[in-house]
Design an enzyme around this catalytic site. Structure first.
Site, PDB file in Angstrom:
ATOM      1  N   CYS A 138       6.093  -8.146   3.028  1.00 46.84           N
ATOM      2  CA  CYS A 138       7.271  -7.278   2.874  1.00 46.84           C
ATOM      3  C   CYS A 138       8.433  -7.764   3.727  1.00 46.84           C
ATOM      4  O   CYS A 138       9.592  -7.602   3.352  1.00 46.84           O
ATOM      5  CB  CYS A 138       6.947  -5.842   3.284  1.00 46.84           C
ATOM      6  SG  CYS A 138       5.713  -5.046   2.280  1.00 46.84           S
ATOM      7  N   HIS A 197       3.933  -1.289  -4.561  1.00 44.21           N
ATOM      8  CA  HIS A 197       4.558  -2.573  -4.921  1.00 44.21           C
ATOM      9  C   HIS A 197       3.436  -3.558  -5.239  1.00 44.21           C
ATOM     10  O   HIS A 197       2.386  -3.530  -4.584  1.00 44.21           O
ATOM     11  CB  HIS A 197       5.334  -3.165  -3.727  1.00 44.21           C
ATOM     12  CG  HIS A 197       6.715  -2.634  -3.532  1.00 44.21           C
ATOM     13  ND1 HIS A 197       7.258  -2.432  -2.275  1.00 44.21           N
ATOM     14  CD2 HIS A 197       7.694  -2.310  -4.422  1.00 44.21           C
ATOM     15  CE1 HIS A 197       8.495  -1.983  -2.397  1.00 44.21           C
ATOM     16  NE2 HIS A 197       8.790  -1.910  -3.681  1.00 44.21           N
TER      17      HIS A 197
HETATM   18  N1  ARG Z   1       9.365   1.701   3.257  1.00 53.42           N
HETATM   19  C1  ARG Z   1       9.578   0.653   2.324  1.00 53.42           C
HETATM   20  C2  ARG Z   1       9.621   1.215   0.916  1.00 53.42           C
HETATM   21  O1  ARG Z   1       8.868   2.096   0.620  1.00 53.42           O
HETATM   22  C3  ARG Z   1       8.520  -0.386   2.442  1.00 53.42           C
HETATM   23  C4  ARG Z   1       8.762  -1.587   1.598  1.00 53.42           C
HETATM   24  C5  ARG Z   1       7.680  -2.588   1.699  1.00 53.42           C
HETATM   25  N2  ARG Z   1       8.014  -3.784   1.046  1.00 53.42           N
HETATM   26  C6  ARG Z   1       7.245  -4.447   0.193  1.00 53.42           C
HETATM   27  N3  ARG Z   1       7.653  -5.598  -0.246  1.00 53.42           N
HETATM   28  N4  ARG Z   1       6.121  -3.951  -0.247  1.00 53.42           N
HETATM   29  O2  ARG Z   1      10.407   0.793   0.091  1.00 53.42           O
END
Ligand code: ARG
Length: 257
Positions: A250, A156
């Site tokens: 996150c 991300h």
């Molecule tokens: N386990 C989650 C996923 O892979 C983690 C999300 C993390 N969120 C973020 N905004 N980077 O989707």
């Protein structure tokens, strides 16, 4: 924010997640409470969405939507494991009186969209489809600048970059394609760049209100650089949530009225 009442790691949709490794849900909850308390001590208002049983990643509120100038662009998750979160977050905003738009294209909210004063940075490569960048631009009426992510650990945009304020950013260059790195150099000649060590503890998954920065405590080099620039840095321990690939940002969906 969303209390991690049902947090654990039961599937792997990014390289940080290992369902065979143990998690400590009680510790995750205590660490998350500390993060929430840190925001409140700074004077920020925290609103909560009800967690849904069976949605262990719902704690990562950033992915739930993108809010710019009070307009809410809904998330449409890339992985079926998280699909139900999109409508849940969009309903929260609709119930609270925000104008919302259901997205046609795959996007993971503020995981891949980061709002600056005059434009929006948008990641692609792993989760958010580039077609969603165009859709968000049309709905929000702000230029959306595409950045290509190239390292699966930084899946991300918010794992590789955070806005320091509305005009400048900190980022880890190694997470971006060559072309996008050059775009970042042009946009942010005065940026703070982080090293691999800071990135590997999700140090770029930080939240700044323009003056105070909440950041994973292990990101020591980056913390020093931020303090040298005059920011007040508040280190937090979110080691349990990092087992799912998440950090302070996150867990935080920023509502810009
Ligand atoms: N386990 C989650 C996923 O892979 C983690 C999300 C993390 N969120 C973020 N905004 N980077 O989707």
């Amino acid at each position: 924010m969303c209390r991690p009442d049902f947090f654990t790691v039961t599937y792997a949709i990014n390289p940080w997640m290992d369902p065979s490794a143990p998690t400590d849900p009680a510790l995750a909850l205590r660490q998350w409470e500390e993060l929430r308390a840190a925001y409140e001590r700074l004077g920020h208002r925290v609103s909560l969405i009800d967690p849904i049983e069976g949605m262990p990643d719902m704690v990562f509120a950033a992915n739930g939507a993108l809010v710019v100038d009070g307009l809410v662009y809904g998330a449409r998750f890339a992985n079926p494991e998280r699909a139900a979160e999109g409508p849940a977050y969009l309903k929260w905003f609709a119930d609270h009186g925000f104008p919302t738009m259901e997205a046609t294209f795959t996007n993971e909210g503020e995981g891949d969209f980061l709002a600056m004063d005059d434009f929006i940075l948008a990641g692609t490569g792993f989760r958010t489809d580039i077609t969603a960048h165009k859709e968000a631009q049309e709905f929000l009426g702000k230029p959306v600048i595409t950045l290509k992510l190239s390292d699966p650990r930084y899946y991300h945009l918010d794992t590789a970059l955070f806005p320091l304020d509305g005009r400048n950013a900190a980022y880890y260059p190694g997470a971006f394609s060559d072309g996008s790195r050059r775009v970042l150099e042009t946009l942010f000649p005065d940026a703070i760049t982080a090293d691999e060590e800071d990135a590997a503890v999700l140090g770029l998954n930080a939240v700044s209100d323009g003056r105070n920065i909440i950041i994973n405590m292990e990101a020591v080099n980056l913390t020093n650089k931020l303090r040298d620039r005059g920011f007040s840095v508040i280190p937090v321990d979110l080691s349990e949530l990092r087992k799912a690939g998440g950090g302070p940002k996150c867990c935080t969906l920023e509502i810009r009225p």
